[in-house]
Structures are given as C-alpha cells and as structure tokens.
Write an enzyme that holds these catalytic residues in place. Structure first.
Site, PDB file in Angstrom:
ATOM      1  N   CYS A  86       8.357   3.197  -3.125  1.00 40.22           N
ATOM      2  CA  CYS A  86       8.109   4.349  -3.216  1.00 40.22           C
ATOM      3  C   CYS A  86       7.318   4.361  -1.888  1.00 40.22           C
ATOM      4  CB  CYS A  86       8.354   5.719  -3.479  1.00 40.22           C
ATOM      5  SG  CYS A  86       6.885   6.137  -4.982  1.00 40.22           S
ATOM      6  N   GLU A  87       7.645   4.875  -1.000  1.00 34.81           N
ATOM      7  CA  GLU A  87       5.885   5.547   0.123  1.00 34.81           C
ATOM      8  C   GLU A  87       4.819   6.561  -0.379  1.00 34.81           C
ATOM      9  OE1 GLU A  87       7.392   8.687   3.314  1.00 34.81           O
ATOM     10  OE2 GLU A  87       8.322   7.029   3.533  1.00 34.81           O
ATOM     11  N   HIS A  88       5.256   7.295  -2.133  1.00 32.22           N
ATOM     12  CA  HIS A  88       4.422   7.866  -1.947  1.00 32.22           C
ATOM     13  C   HIS A  88       3.412   7.009  -2.978  1.00 32.22           C
ATOM     14  CE1 HIS A  88       7.829  10.818  -0.528  1.00 32.22           C
ATOM     15  NE2 HIS A  88       6.776  10.707   0.019  1.00 32.22           N
ATOM     16  N   HIS A  89       3.647   6.484  -3.767  1.00 33.99           N
ATOM     17  CA  HIS A  89       3.372   5.798  -4.943  1.00 33.99           C
ATOM     18  C   HIS A  89       2.704   4.500  -4.923  1.00 33.99           C
ATOM     19  CE1 HIS A  89       4.197  10.252  -6.223  1.00 33.99           C
ATOM     20  NE2 HIS A  89       3.723   9.969  -6.659  1.00 33.99           N
ATOM     21  N   GLN A 127      14.276   7.779  -1.427  1.00 30.74           N
ATOM     22  CA  GLN A 127      15.496   7.609  -1.874  1.00 30.74           C
ATOM     23  C   GLN A 127      16.461   7.720  -0.587  1.00 30.74           C
ATOM     24  OE1 GLN A 127      16.951   7.982  -6.175  1.00 30.74           O
ATOM     25  NE2 GLN A 127      19.106   7.797  -5.102  1.00 30.74           N
ATOM     26  N   HIS A 155      13.168   5.525 -11.229  1.00 31.46           N
ATOM     27  CA  HIS A 155      11.741   5.265  -9.893  1.00 31.46           C
ATOM     28  C   HIS A 155      10.537   5.858 -10.623  1.00 31.46           C
ATOM     29  CE1 HIS A 155      13.485   8.017  -6.160  1.00 31.46           C
ATOM     30  NE2 HIS A 155      14.684   7.672  -6.446  1.00 31.46           N
ATOM     31  N   CYS A 157       7.390   5.628 -10.396  1.00 32.76           N
ATOM     32  CA  CYS A 157       6.846   7.248 -10.123  1.00 32.76           C
ATOM     33  C   CYS A 157       6.756   8.393 -10.998  1.00 32.76           C
ATOM     34  CB  CYS A 157       6.847   7.162  -8.794  1.00 32.76           C
ATOM     35  SG  CYS A 157       7.429   8.171  -8.354  1.00 32.76           S
TER      36      CYS A 157
END
Length: 193
Positions: A86-89, A127, A155, A157
C-alpha cells in the site's frame, strides 16, 4: 533526485540501502549488529523486486500475445494471486484477482493476463487503483466487448496497525462495455463460484 534509469542496479541498491541503514539507526537499532549488517542491502533488493512493475507496461504484455478468435463468449481467468504494497503505509496487501472479458475477434494468451496483474501489483498501490488499472489496460490493448475485474485482498495496514481488524477483507470491482449490464455481471460472479 537522480533518475532511477540512470543508475546501475547495484548503484540503486546501494543508494536505497543507505536509507534503510539510516532508518534502522533512527528507530534505535545498531546497524552493525550481526543480524542487521546485511539487512539494508536485503531490504533494498526486496523493495526493487516488489516495485518492478514500474519498469513494465501491462498493455505491452497483453499486445505481445493477441490471437485471432471468432468466438464471442466470456473468458475468465480467476483467482490470480498477487502481492502488493500500500502506498499509504508501505505495508503489504495481497489477495486474488479475477479477470473476465468478452472477445471481439481476438483473444489473449492466458498467462499474459496473470503477468499483467503483476505489472500493476508490483508498484506502490491502493487496491481501488490496482483494480481499475488492470481493467483499463486489458480494455485498451485487446479488442473486446467488455472487461470486468474483481479483486479481493487483505491489508496488513488494517491488520497490524490502526484498526487492527484481523478478519477484514476488501473487495473492489471495475468493469466496462458489455459488463455495464447487471445480468452479465451476475453471470461473471456466478462463474467465479
């Protein structure tokens, strides 16, 4: 910032490893400890493996194996496993993708569909975008009457941090063309069971 394409693979690994070493030290680790001495290099190599999709084109993969076919019924490649981050975490998410399409005079080699999934999964992702990019690339690169993509993933995260919901899964769906018809979508879902 230097362009990734201008660096040799080893130069790129070394540069990324320097940052991993600094991160280890910032969180309080001893980067010279026996178990961690090679960790920055290993982590850099793993990051490059997990983001190899930036160097590939999903459309080019599909276009490399398109064949004439007069049929027009639905083709499904289901349960294609994938791993992404994931690009956030920058934590992993993983699951399965099922891809369906209705040929319009041509079909694609089935393994190319799975390889195209990896192209988009092997990038920093969300996703929702992963599902849309797979659908769009197949729709653009293969003559078709419609494309549908269903993605189900877990996920880390969501499991390891934040909400910490261990049983949660996320399902995303993207479709185009003939799959705007709910009956055709329902046929796709029925065939996935």
């Amino acid at each position: 910032m230097e362009n990734k394409n201008r660096l040799s693979n080893q130069e790129l690994i070394n540069k990324i490893a320097e940052h991993y070493k600094a991160i280890l030290e910032l969180i309080g680790e001893d980067s010279t400890r026996e178990g961690l001495v090679k960790t920055p290099q290993r982590a850099a190599k793993a990051l490059l493996e997990n983001t190899v999709g930036y160097d590939m084109s999903g459309e080019d993969i599909i276009k490399a194996a398109v064949f004439e076919h007069p049929g027009s019924q639905m083709v499904i490649v289901k349960d294609i496993e994938f791993y992404s981050q994931c690009e956030h975490h920058v934590l992993p998410f993983f699951g399965k993708v099922s891809v369906g399409y209705i040929p319009d005079g041509k079909i694609v080699g089935l393994s190319k569909v799975a390889r195209m999934v990896d192209v988009f999964a092997r990038r920093l992702q969300v996703q929702e975008r992963l599902t849309a990019e797979i659908c769009e690339a197949l729709a653009k690169s293969l003559p078709n009457k419609g494309v549908i993509v269903r993605c189900e993933a877990q996920h880390l995260c969501m499991k390891m941090r934040g909400a910490e919901k261990q049983e949660s899964t996320t399902v995303t769906l993207e479709y185009s063309g003939a799959f705007e018809n709910v009956e055709l979508r329902n046929e796709f879902f029925g065939l996935l069971k």
